[in-house]
Motif scaffolding. Sequence first.
Motif, PDB file in Angstrom:
ATOM      1  N   VAL A 279       1.726  17.206  -3.372  1.00  0.00           N
ATOM      2  CA  VAL A 279       2.408  15.922  -3.421  1.00  0.00           C
ATOM      3  C   VAL A 279       3.094  15.676  -4.759  1.00  0.00           C
ATOM      4  CG1 VAL A 279       2.068  13.414  -3.301  1.00  0.00           C
ATOM      5  CG2 VAL A 279       0.861  14.917  -1.721  1.00  0.00           C
TER       6      VAL A 279
ATOM      7  N   LYS B 189       0.828  -1.206   0.000  1.00  0.00           N
ATOM      8  CA  LYS B 189       0.000   0.000   0.000  1.00  0.00           C
ATOM      9  C   LYS B 189       0.863   1.258   0.000  1.00  0.00           C
ATOM     10  CE  LYS B 189      -4.237  -1.926   1.877  1.00  0.00           C
ATOM     11  NZ  LYS B 189      -5.346  -1.762   2.860  1.00  0.00           N
TER      12      LYS B 189
ATOM     13  N   SER C 247      -6.465  12.599   0.147  1.00  0.00           N
ATOM     14  CA  SER C 247      -6.330  13.225  -1.176  1.00  0.00           C
ATOM     15  C   SER C 247      -7.401  14.277  -1.438  1.00  0.00           C
ATOM     16  CB  SER C 247      -6.384  12.158  -2.278  1.00  0.00           C
ATOM     17  OG  SER C 247      -7.657  11.539  -2.312  1.00  0.00           O
TER      18      SER C 247
ATOM     19  N   GLU D  84      -7.424   7.182   1.625  1.00  0.00           N
ATOM     20  CA  GLU D  84      -7.734   7.907   0.394  1.00  0.00           C
ATOM     21  C   GLU D  84      -8.370   9.262   0.664  1.00  0.00           C
ATOM     22  OE1 GLU D  84      -6.720   7.118  -2.572  1.00  0.00           O
ATOM     23  OE2 GLU D  84      -5.835   5.243  -1.831  1.00  0.00           O
TER      24      GLU D  84
ATOM     25  N   THR E 276       2.621  10.193   0.259  1.00  0.00           N
ATOM     26  CA  THR E 276       2.094   8.834   0.223  1.00  0.00           C
ATOM     27  C   THR E 276       2.931   8.004   1.192  1.00  0.00           C
ATOM     28  OG1 THR E 276       3.579   8.115  -1.533  1.00  0.00           O
ATOM     29  CG2 THR E 276       1.481   9.091  -2.214  1.00  0.00           C
TER      30      THR E 276
ATOM     31  N   HIS F 275      -2.990  17.304  -4.311  1.00  0.00           N
ATOM     32  CA  HIS F 275      -2.261  16.806  -5.484  1.00  0.00           C
ATOM     33  C   HIS F 275      -1.141  17.752  -5.885  1.00  0.00           C
ATOM     34  CE1 HIS F 275      -4.844  13.355  -6.278  1.00  0.00           C
ATOM     35  NE2 HIS F 275      -5.861  14.119  -5.919  1.00  0.00           N
TER      36      HIS F 275
ATOM     37  N   ASP G 202       4.960   5.798   0.501  1.00  0.00           N
ATOM     38  CA  ASP G 202       6.322   5.684  -0.025  1.00  0.00           C
ATOM     39  C   ASP G 202       7.141   6.966   0.115  1.00  0.00           C
ATOM     40  OD1 ASP G 202       6.090   3.027  -0.722  1.00  0.00           O
ATOM     41  OD2 ASP G 202       5.484   3.430  -2.795  1.00  0.00           O
TER      42      ASP G 202
ATOM     43  N   GLN H 136       1.242   3.510  -2.214  1.00  0.00           N
ATOM     44  CA  GLN H 136       0.669   4.693  -2.853  1.00  0.00           C
ATOM     45  C   GLN H 136      -0.472   5.316  -2.039  1.00  0.00           C
ATOM     46  OE1 GLN H 136       2.055   6.136  -5.596  1.00  0.00           O
ATOM     47  NE2 GLN H 136       3.603   4.573  -5.111  1.00  0.00           N
ATOM     48  N   THR H 137      -0.744   4.788  -0.876  1.00  0.00           N
ATOM     49  CA  THR H 137      -1.823   5.316  -0.042  1.00  0.00           C
ATOM     50  C   THR H 137      -1.486   6.722   0.445  1.00  0.00           C
ATOM     51  OG1 THR H 137      -2.287   3.070   0.722  1.00  0.00           O
ATOM     52  CG2 THR H 137      -3.229   4.891   2.005  1.00  0.00           C
ATOM     53  N   PRO H 138      -2.394   7.684   0.285  1.00  0.00           N
ATOM     54  CA  PRO H 138      -2.136   9.052   0.752  1.00  0.00           C
ATOM     55  C   PRO H 138      -1.981   9.118   2.277  1.00  0.00           C
ATOM     56  CG  PRO H 138      -3.923   9.017  -0.845  1.00  0.00           C
ATOM     57  CD  PRO H 138      -3.652   7.595  -0.475  1.00  0.00           C
TER      58      PRO H 138
END
Length: 257
Positions: free
Chosen positions: A247, A190, A238, A235, A212, A244, A214, A192-194
């Motif tokens: 990030v 996971k 986001s 999510e 995220t 956006h 990562d 890419q999870t915000p």
Amino acid sequence: MSTKEHPQISLVGAGPGDVELISVKGLNRLKKANVVLYDALVNEELLTYAPTARKIFVGKRKGFKAYEQEQINQLMVDSANEFGHVVRLKGGDSFVFGRGMEEILFARQHRIPTEVIPGISSSISVPALAEIPVTHRGISNSFLVLSATLADGALNPELKKATELNATVIILMGITQLPKIVELYQTANKGQTPVSLVYNGSLETQQEVFGTIDTIIEQNEQVSVSGPGVIVIGEVVSLAGNYHEKVFSESSSCCIS
């Protein structure tokens, strides 16, 4: 004739920090207090509403305790018996990782009347102040509030279970455990999870870091910020204003608002 007041204890949640976010009822109790026992996360400006009360700091911070919990319990009871109305003032809500029920039970054992005045918990209010809804139709139908660390200092094992859910995950007292939390989510694929880290929620010094799973450690290292922080994973993060842009914009060198 004795004018000694009857002992009474009011357990008051002070909210996330902004003095205006305490309840009217909580503020009224504070004004009538003879003794105020207050914690480290309480905005000390609130103490001005109890100008004649004895004020005793009983806060805990990482690596420091003004009093052990057992001592706080006894001090609360002794103060009520000697002075009358005691306000036990805690940050956020006293029943959300605040050990408030322990204090109520101790007071009951000593037959002292008690009342609980809820506070606005940082677990919900701080994300809201960063424009992050903990639930949102079509994105998140539930939220989970966790403490990152157990009493013995170990990582809360329920964090691993949280990675299996689609719920919004709100982690309190977790900034120092961020690398371990990130590792758990990466292991669960996971990355890419915000994520958002919200520091000093509700105060003028509030700051948010977005990323995220990562990227959040690197993003956090790029900013200079200190103070208590709330971690929000899911999510719904986001949906925050300019998420956006903060990030993913190539022109942005960091993710702080």
